[in-house]
Design a protein around this motif. Structure first.
Motif, short mmCIF file in Angstrom:
data_model
loop_
_atom_site.label_atom_id
_atom_site.label_comp_id
_atom_site.label_asym_id
_atom_site.label_seq_id
_atom_site.Cartn_x
_atom_site.Cartn_y
_atom_site.Cartn_z
N SER A 10 0.88 -1.17 0.00
CA SER A 10 0.00 0.00 0.00
C SER A 10 0.91 1.22 0.00
CB SER A 10 -0.94 0.00 1.21
OG SER A 10 -0.20 -0.01 2.42
N TRP A 11 0.35 2.39 -0.19
CA TRP A 11 1.15 3.61 -0.26
C TRP A 11 2.05 3.74 0.96
CZ3 TRP A 11 1.45 7.21 -4.20
CH2 TRP A 11 2.17 8.37 -3.92
N GLY A 12 3.37 3.71 0.73
CA GLY A 12 4.35 3.89 1.80
C GLY A 12 4.54 2.70 2.71
N HIS A 13 4.04 1.51 2.30
CA HIS A 13 4.09 0.36 3.20
C HIS A 13 4.15 -0.95 2.41
CE1 HIS A 13 3.19 -1.79 6.96
NE2 HIS A 13 2.42 -2.56 6.23
N MET A 14 5.17 -1.76 2.70
CA MET A 14 5.30 -3.08 2.08
C MET A 14 5.62 -4.10 3.16
SD MET A 14 7.50 -2.62 -1.40
CE MET A 14 8.37 -1.13 -0.94
N VAL A 94 11.66 -3.34 -15.43
CA VAL A 94 11.38 -2.06 -14.78
C VAL A 94 9.90 -1.74 -15.01
CG1 VAL A 94 11.94 0.38 -14.67
CG2 VAL A 94 13.75 -1.28 -15.19
N LEU A 95 9.14 -1.61 -13.92
CA LEU A 95 7.69 -1.38 -14.02
C LEU A 95 7.21 -0.47 -12.89
CD1 LEU A 95 6.64 -5.13 -14.47
CD2 LEU A 95 6.55 -3.37 -16.25
N GLN A 96 5.99 -0.01 -13.04
CA GLN A 96 5.28 0.67 -11.95
C GLN A 96 5.23 -0.33 -10.79
OE1 GLN A 96 2.08 -0.26 -10.78
NE2 GLN A 96 1.45 1.57 -9.71
N THR A 97 5.30 0.13 -9.55
CA THR A 97 5.54 -0.78 -8.42
C THR A 97 4.48 -1.87 -8.27
OG1 THR A 97 6.92 0.81 -7.24
CG2 THR A 97 5.86 -0.89 -5.92
N GLU A 98 3.21 -1.57 -8.40
CA GLU A 98 2.21 -2.64 -8.26
C GLU A 98 2.42 -3.74 -9.30
OE1 GLU A 98 -1.71 -0.31 -6.64
OE2 GLU A 98 -0.81 0.36 -8.54
N LYS A 99 2.69 -3.33 -10.54
CA LYS A 99 2.95 -4.30 -11.61
C LYS A 99 4.27 -5.02 -11.37
CE LYS A 99 0.31 -1.72 -14.99
NZ LYS A 99 0.35 -0.80 -16.12
N ALA A 100 5.26 -4.29 -10.87
CA ALA A 100 6.57 -4.88 -10.59
C ALA A 100 6.46 -5.97 -9.52
CB ALA A 100 7.57 -3.81 -10.16
N ILE A 101 5.68 -5.73 -8.49
CA ILE A 101 5.53 -6.71 -7.42
C ILE A 101 4.76 -7.93 -7.92
CG2 ILE A 101 4.34 -7.12 -5.21
CD1 ILE A 101 5.55 -4.42 -4.31
N THR A 102 3.76 -7.72 -8.75
CA THR A 102 3.04 -8.85 -9.34
C THR A 102 4.01 -9.71 -10.16
OG1 THR A 102 0.94 -7.67 -9.39
CG2 THR A 102 1.18 -9.51 -10.92
N GLU A 103 4.82 -9.07 -10.99
CA GLU A 103 5.80 -9.80 -11.81
C GLU A 103 6.83 -10.50 -10.93
OE1 GLU A 103 7.66 -11.38 -15.16
OE2 GLU A 103 5.67 -10.47 -14.95
N TYR A 104 7.34 -9.80 -9.95
CA TYR A 104 8.32 -10.38 -9.02
C TYR A 104 7.73 -11.63 -8.34
CZ TYR A 104 11.00 -10.99 -4.74
OH TYR A 104 11.71 -11.54 -3.72
N ASN A 105 6.53 -11.50 -7.78
CA ASN A 105 5.91 -12.64 -7.09
C ASN A 105 5.66 -13.81 -8.05
OD1 ASN A 105 5.96 -11.60 -4.49
ND2 ASN A 105 3.89 -10.79 -4.59
N ASN A 106 5.30 -13.53 -9.30
CA ASN A 106 5.14 -14.59 -10.29
C ASN A 106 6.45 -15.34 -10.50
OD1 ASN A 106 2.41 -14.10 -10.76
ND2 ASN A 106 2.79 -12.77 -12.52
N HIS A 119 10.00 0.88 -4.70
CA HIS A 119 9.66 2.18 -4.12
C HIS A 119 8.14 2.19 -3.96
CE1 HIS A 119 9.57 6.40 -3.31
NE2 HIS A 119 9.17 6.77 -4.50
N SER A 120 7.65 2.48 -2.75
CA SER A 120 6.22 2.30 -2.48
C SER A 120 5.39 3.59 -2.49
CB SER A 120 6.03 1.61 -1.14
OG SER A 120 6.34 2.49 -0.08
N THR A 121 6.00 4.72 -2.75
CA THR A 121 5.19 5.94 -2.84
C THR A 121 5.23 6.43 -4.28
OG1 THR A 121 7.02 7.34 -2.05
CG2 THR A 121 5.48 6.51 -0.38
N CYS A 122 5.34 7.73 -4.47
CA CYS A 122 5.20 8.34 -5.79
C CYS A 122 6.10 7.72 -6.83
CB CYS A 122 5.43 9.83 -5.71
SG CYS A 122 7.00 10.26 -4.95
#
Length: 122
Positions: A10-14, A94-106, A119-122
């Protein structure tokens, strides 16, 4: 040793699975994770991610590195940093963080030797 999944974002938190700490920005690799403190290397949104930010994760022997540029992709990844990773024979995503985490977890789920910095904010 496998890479830990990112359990939540979530924003500012992982949260990283198996880790009691939460992170604003984090580095993950096979067998570990820690906070990504931009002050260590003088990183800022511009010029962006420095090779020094990645060195620790690359030294863990990853074959793929995923960079999350933030929720609004404000964090830059200069071509010199891209070249630094590719010269080491590591695949870079290199992706927007939500997409990057989805790819990483896959990739984690596939058993890949994957590392990431997020990076979890802007």
């Amino acid at each position: 040793m496998s890479s830990p999944e990112i359990a939540s974002l979530s924003w500012g938190h992982m949260k990283v699975k198996g880790c009691s700490s939460s992170y604003k920005d984090c580095k993950v690799w096979p067998g570990g994770s820690r906070a990504w403190d931009w002050r260590e290397t003088g990183t800022d949104h511009h010029p962006g991610v420095q090779p020094a930010d990645l060195e620790e994760v690359l030294q863990k022997g990853v074959s793929t590195l995923v960079i999350g540029r933030g929720m609004s992709e404000a964090l830059q990844v200069p071509s010199s940093t891209v070249d630094f990773v590719r010269q080491r024979g590591v695949e870079l995503i290199v992706l927007q963080t939500e997409k990057a985490i989805t790819e990483y977890n896959n990739l984690v789920g596939q058993g890949a030797k994957v590392g990431g910095i997020f990076h979890s904010t802007c």
